[in-house]
Design a protein around this motif. Structure first.
Motif, PDB file in Angstrom:
ATOM      1  N   ASP A  57      80.041  82.093  50.091  1.00  0.00           N
ATOM      2  CA  ASP A  57      80.887  82.888  49.273  1.00  0.00           C
ATOM      3  C   ASP A  57      79.684  83.463  48.419  1.00  0.00           C
ATOM      4  N   LYS A  71      77.830  89.501  50.183  1.00  0.00           N
ATOM      5  CA  LYS A  71      77.950  88.309  49.447  1.00  0.00           C
ATOM      6  C   LYS A  71      76.882  88.350  48.094  1.00  0.00           C
ATOM      7  N   LYS A 108      83.458  78.225  44.830  1.00  0.00           N
ATOM      8  CA  LYS A 108      83.064  78.767  45.968  1.00  0.00           C
ATOM      9  C   LYS A 108      82.170  78.054  46.988  1.00  0.00           C
ATOM     10  N   ARG A 109      82.004  78.541  48.039  1.00  0.00           N
ATOM     11  CA  ARG A 109      81.138  78.079  49.327  1.00  0.00           C
ATOM     12  C   ARG A 109      79.810  78.405  48.883  1.00  0.00           C
ATOM     13  N   GLY A 154      81.821  74.507  42.781  1.00  0.00           N
ATOM     14  CA  GLY A 154      81.836  74.903  44.106  1.00  0.00           C
ATOM     15  C   GLY A 154      81.105  74.049  45.166  1.00  0.00           C
TER      16      GLY A 154
END
Length: 179
Positions: A54, A76, A121-122, A148
């Motif tokens: 992300d 992204k 988030k990733r 994350g």
């Protein structure tokens, strides 16, 4: 020894200057700044190898062109960890690392609002070259201050023993020149 090292990466060839680090070690200097063709090609090739993410986290300054281009191609967000506290940072978070190309300790700083953005988030940690892993360790420490999840660590090149690591994503190995 030759004055350059021939690198083949992402379908391109570049001659890298050999630079002295100390009396026993030379490196091939890989600089993406101003090489748009190389930056675009390496970003594309790395994105093909990376897991879903992300947000990209990178270190100032040499990782910035790559992270920006990976961000542009993927759509992204990317976040740079700065080398020092900046006046615009309302709540800076600081970590230190040791890099093969930086004398002494190197400071990396991120603003709390960027850490908050990474929550849940990733996170893909990106740099131009992974060598000792010091910069990666510092970037990981910053990312771990969010909620994350780090899904990968990626670089164009893995230098020296880093090329044997199985926990990083890279396009090509880069030798160290020990003498």
């Amino acid at each position: 020894m030759s004055d350059t090292y021939t690198l083949h990466v992402a379908g391109l060839t570049r001659e890298l200057p050999i630079c002295k680090v100390n009396d026993h070690l030379d490196i091939a200097a890989f600089i993406m700044f101003s090489d748009v063709e190389l930056t675009v090609a390496c970003a594309k090739a790395l994105l093909e190898k990376c897991p879903e993410f992300d947000v990209i986290l990178t270190a100032e300054a040499k990782g910035i062109p790559l992270a920006y281009e990976m961000s542009r191609q993927s759509g992204k967000q990317w976040i740079p960890a700065r080398k020092g506290v900046k006046a615009y940072m309302q709540d800076p978070v600081v970590v230190e690392d040791q890099s093969i190309t930086t004398a002494g300790k190197q400071t990396l700083v991120i603003d709390r609002k960027d850490l908050d953005y990474m929550n849940g988030k990733r996170i893909l940690v990106v740099d131009d070259v992974i060598s000792t892993g010091g910069s990666l360790h510092a970037l990981d420490a910053l990312a771990e201050r969010s909620s994350g999840i780090i899904v990968g660590q990626a670089a164009v090149l893995a230098e020296g023993d880093a090329a044997q690591r199985t926990d990083i994503i890279f396009l090509e190995p880069l030798p160290l020149f020990v003498h």
